[in-house]
Design an enzyme around this catalytic site. Structure first.
Site, PDB file in Angstrom:
ATOM      1  N   GLU A  55      65.749  11.431 -18.107  1.00 35.01           N
ATOM      2  CA  GLU A  55      65.657  10.404 -19.144  1.00 35.01           C
ATOM      3  C   GLU A  55      64.545  10.787 -20.113  1.00 35.01           C
ATOM      4  OE1 GLU A  55      66.176   6.469 -17.801  1.00 35.01           O
ATOM      5  OE2 GLU A  55      65.494   5.545 -19.674  1.00 35.01           O
ATOM      6  N   GLU A  59      63.389  -4.240 -18.665  1.00 35.75           N
ATOM      7  CA  GLU A  59      64.621  -3.584 -19.136  1.00 35.75           C
ATOM      8  C   GLU A  59      65.705  -3.606 -18.064  1.00 35.75           C
ATOM      9  OE1 GLU A  59      63.234   0.285 -20.589  1.00 35.75           O
ATOM     10  OE2 GLU A  59      62.929  -0.626 -22.555  1.00 35.75           O
ATOM     11  N   ASP A 111      55.710   0.886 -27.416  1.00 32.50           N
ATOM     12  CA  ASP A 111      56.439   1.906 -26.668  1.00 32.50           C
ATOM     13  C   ASP A 111      56.260   3.307 -27.244  1.00 32.50           C
ATOM     14  OD1 ASP A 111      58.040   3.037 -24.830  1.00 32.50           O
ATOM     15  OD2 ASP A 111      59.902   2.096 -25.481  1.00 32.50           O
ATOM     16  N   GLU A 146      59.793  11.382 -27.000  1.00 27.41           N
ATOM     17  CA  GLU A 146      60.949  10.528 -27.245  1.00 27.41           C
ATOM     18  C   GLU A 146      61.003  10.036 -28.690  1.00 27.41           C
ATOM     19  OE1 GLU A 146      60.890   7.100 -24.715  1.00 27.41           O
ATOM     20  OE2 GLU A 146      62.597   6.138 -25.713  1.00 27.41           O
ATOM     21  N   HIS A 159      59.013   1.506 -34.542  1.00 28.98           N
ATOM     22  CA  HIS A 159      60.323   1.189 -33.975  1.00 28.98           C
ATOM     23  C   HIS A 159      61.404   1.086 -35.041  1.00 28.98           C
ATOM     24  CE1 HIS A 159      63.302  -0.399 -31.208  1.00 28.98           C
ATOM     25  NE2 HIS A 159      62.434  -0.397 -30.220  1.00 28.98           N
TER      26      HIS A 159
HETATM   27  O1  GCW Z   1      60.733   3.636 -24.141  1.00 33.33           O
HETATM   28  C1  GCW Z   1      61.504   3.208 -23.178  1.00 33.33           C
HETATM   29  C2  GCW Z   1      62.444   4.337 -23.015  1.00 33.33           C
HETATM   30  C3  GCW Z   1      63.180   4.233 -21.718  1.00 33.33           C
HETATM   31  C4  GCW Z   1      62.139   4.145 -20.607  1.00 33.33           C
HETATM   32  C5  GCW Z   1      61.243   2.939 -20.841  1.00 33.33           C
HETATM   33  C6  GCW Z   1      60.128   2.816 -19.818  1.00 33.33           C
HETATM   34  C7  GCW Z   1      62.316   4.961 -18.380  1.00 33.33           C
HETATM   35  O2  GCW Z   1      63.339   4.349 -24.102  1.00 33.33           O
HETATM   36  O3  GCW Z   1      63.991   5.365 -21.592  1.00 33.33           O
HETATM   37  O4  GCW Z   1      62.752   4.061 -19.349  1.00 33.33           O
HETATM   38  O5  GCW Z   1      60.636   3.059 -22.080  1.00 33.33           O
HETATM   39  O6  GCW Z   1      59.030   3.253 -20.117  1.00 33.33           O
HETATM   40  O7  GCW Z   1      60.374   2.295 -18.754  1.00 33.33           O
END
Ligand code: GCW
Length: 712
Positions: free
Chosen positions: A183, A307, A381, A409, A537
């Site tokens: 991931e 999530e 994030d 990411e 974002h």
């Molecule tokens: O930013 C988000 C990512 C997810 C990730 C999540 C997290 C592992 O898009 O892919 O999941 O954060 O940190 O849990």
């Protein structure tokens, strides 16, 4: 134990090896150990005529192997032994438990369990370079330090180095799935070959361990925080144990991410309620089983009630209830729980960046001593720029560790050159203005909750099965910088970049200075071409590749770009002042005031009219266009810088980096154009004079689709 006269034996080996230099493909990372220039070599050889390792253990053998590998690579070939014979100097390694070391009376007391000394001492009129520590792994770290000195062409006379890590847990979090997908991974498949484990142990595991130990990383969470219950079954625990065996000599402990609902999903229990005695017994039994296979197992990492992952709140319990249950299971074995603070709930209409603070601060003081709260650097994030997370310093009774993302990411995947050391340094140096907790984020992390407390830093790994490990040569720098900063959060990211550039490419000052400079500037460049002035974002949905400021139809409000930028005819930005969501109220008063006044976070905290004048004297709209364009220009400059570095870099790696920089320039232009096209559809203002319009109409950008983007 006297091993042998290193140079003599190694010169022989070198004579047998083919003379042709190996092509560089990046596999060797910063541990390349290429020959020292002929003129400088004798001085180093004089210090390395003999290698003596006091004591024996797998870790000491790893230290000895590394020194032999490094010294033979750098000093062994065509060694003119005359100089060495004139001035014989030995290298002596060991712990205080060995009489040869104890007899030297070195000040080892303050080094702690993982620190080391690298010192020049006189023994019987002979200069000896001593690498000493309180533990074998300290000796290993010292051996790597000694090699680094030679790699970076530092003199070895009169050494008086003493170093110890400032944080106890220095951990890579692998978001690696059991099917070998990763991931948010952009460097190929997972390095963990789960299917062939435990019988086949890829030799890469040892090279991975060497690289980590060389920068002091001492933990690896093997699997994704979006965890599958199968990773806790016997077959997979045996696989994890095989990895642990490979990493152990290098001082690296293995951890696992666990799925909170595992007692239900694989244990056959009707519930995973953390207060249910049967659930607690299940976890205790599971911990016993793990420690039978992996006696030094590190512990669990948990993503719960985030999530869509299950968690204690599913049973009306708190994060503390959940974490403490797991902590109780691990406690008899000395394991820890790293409980993630990355939570936001779908039911909450509250500004998403406020939710972690709101959920966790009431729990301060309620976590077991072997629980650490793992907090991302910013409250959203891993964006190109965020203010520091308001939880730092706000939970003085809770051991808090920092989580950063080494994989990129939101920063252009592995094809954009972005040196993250700069980003992390910005966070670590940020002043929370909570003096009781330590004030800067770095000091808060280092101090923990007091003497002997758990401290740590985690980095979401950017490592995969690609030959160069990280998908790009320059992303190796981010792995390297993570380790160095986790060891000492007060280090300068520039010094780390310079070290890395020397070790990875060339010691020539004509290379090191411009390349380190380029690395340092690359972070601001990506902020400019993606999210200037505090935007955040606004990337493509799901895959997070490329621009997507128009995203408005995601199922949850806070998955949409428009939720964050709020651009309309009147202006742009998220009002997080007292008049808005008041996210700023989660910071100490002084910190909040500084953040509100900081143009880097302008649109993070304020909704600003398009025509409002900013610091430059331009209107906000014009400034946005200028910044987006400046980011693209900076990437062009990076390309020119790199082109001029061709004389210092092997052709293969030079060409790889050049090709990626061309991608980066094209994508920076795409980001600029797409964002300007979209925001202009809201602002309805002309571009400032001299700034080119986007290459395509907005609809063209909106129509781009990337069904096979990696890392999803
Ligand atoms: O930013 C988000 C990512 C997810 C990730 C999540 C997290 C592992 O898009 O892919 O999941 O954060 O940190 O849990």
């Amino acid at each position: 134990m006297r091993l042998r006269f290193v140079l003599g034996a190694l010169a022989l080996l070198a004579a047998l090896a083919p003379a042709a230099a190996r092509a560089e493909d990046g596999y060797d990372l910063w541990l390349r150990y290429r020959p020292v220039e002929a003129l400088a070599r004798p001085a180093y050889q004089a210090h390395a005529t003999e290698l003596v390792v006091a004591g024996d253990s797998p870790t000491l053998r790893a230290a000895r192997d590394e020194l032999e590998r490094g010294l033979s690579g750098m000093l062994g070939a065509e060694a003119p032994l005359a100089a060495a014979v004139d001035r014989p100097g030995a290298i002596l390694l060991g712990t205080a438990a060995q009489p040869q070391i104890a007899g030297l009376g070195l000040p080892l007391a303050d080094l702690g369990p993982e620190g080391y000394l690298v010192r020049t001492v006189q023994v019987d009129g002979r200069a000896v370079t001593v690498v000493a520590a309180n533990s074998d792994v300290g000796v290993l770290y010292g051996a790597f330090r000694l090699l680094r000195l030679i790699q970076a062409r530092q003199p070895l006379d009169h050494l008086a180095i003493s170093d110890r890590p400032a944080l106890r847990l220095r951990v890579l979090d692998h978001w690696d799935n059991l099917d070998r997908t990763v991931e948010r991974g952009y460097a190929g498949a997972s390095i963990w070959d789960w299917w062939k484990l435990p019988d086949y142990r890829d030799p890469r595991y040892v090279d991975y361990a060497r690289a980590n130990a060389s920068v002091g990383i001492n933990g690896a969470v093997l699997n994704n925080v979006n965890a599958k219950p199968e990773s806790l079954t016997q077959p997979y625990l045996r696989k994890a144990a095989a990895i642990a065996d490979a990493l152990r000599p290098y001082g690296i402990k293995v951890y696992l991410s666990v799925r909170f609902a595992a007692p239900k999903e694989m244990g056959g229990l009707p519930t995973a309620d953390p207060l249910d005695p049967a659930v607690r017994a299940w976890w205790a039994g599971k911990a016993d089983e793990i420690y039978r296979l992996i006696p030094d197992f590190g512990g669990f990492l948990v993503k719960a009630n985030s999530e869509g992952q299950p968690g204690p709140q599913d049973y009306g319990r708190s994060h503390a209830d959940g974490a403490n249950m797991l902590a109780a299971a691990l406690q008899p074995h000395g394991g820890v729980v790293m409980w993630r603070a990355f939570v936001y709930s779908s039911e909450q209409p509250e500004d998403r960046v406020k939710q972690a603070y709101a959920e966790f601060t009431p729990l301060d003081g309620r976590f077991a001593p072997n629980v650490m709260l793992q907090v991302k650097n910013g409250p959203l994030d891993f964006q190109p720029r965020e203010p520091f997370h308001p939880l730092f310093g706000a939970m003085p009774k809770t051991p808090t560790m920092l989580e950063v993302q080494v994989t990129k990411e939101y920063l252009g995947f592995s094809t954009h050159l972005v040196y993250l050391g700069r980003l992390w340094e910005e966070v670590l140096k940020a002043d929370t203005h909570r003096p009781d907790a330590g004030s800067t984020v770095a000091r808060i992390l280092m101090r923990g909750t007091g003497p002997g407390a758990l401290t740590g830093m985690a980095g979401v790994a950017n490592i995969g099965a690609d030959r160069n490990w990280t998908g790009s040569h320059f992303d190796q720098a981010n792995w390297y910088a993570f380790g160095r900063l986790a060891w000492d959060p007060n280090q300068s990211s520039r010094a780390i970049a310079e070290d890395w550039a020397r070790l990875t490419f060339s010691n020539d000052p004509a290379f090191v200075a411009p390349v380190a400079d380029m690395m340092l500037r690359s972070r601001e460049a990506v902020v400019d071409y993606m999210t200037p002035l505090g935007l955040h974002h606004i990337m493509g949905e799901h895959h997070h590749y490329g621009p997507g400021p128009w995203v408005a139809d995601a199922p949850r409000a806070d998955w949409n770009s428009v939720y964050y930028h709020r651009a309309d005819a009147g202006g742009i930005g998220f009002d997080r002042t007292e008049d808005g969501s008041n996210a700023v109220g989660q910071y100490a008063e002084q910190a909040g005031a500084e953040l509100l006044d900081d143009e880097r976070y302008l649109l993070w905290f304020h909704h600003v009219p398009w025509d409002r004048k900013v610091r430059s004297g331009r209107t906000l709209w014009d400034e946005l266009v200028v910044r987006y364009s400046r980011g693209v220009d900076e990437v062009r400059q990076m390309r020119r810088t790199w082109d001029a570095m061709a004389p210092y870099v092997d052709p293969a790696r030079h060409a790889d980096v050049a090709a990626f920089l061309a991608i980066q320039e094209r994508e920076a232009q795409w980001w600029r154009d797409a964002c300007i096209a979209y925001f202009q559809s809201q602002s309805k203002r002309p571009l400032p004079a001299g700034y080119a319009p986007p290459a395509h109409p907005l609809e063209w950008y909106e129509a781009q689709k990337f069904p096979y983007a990696p890392g999803g």
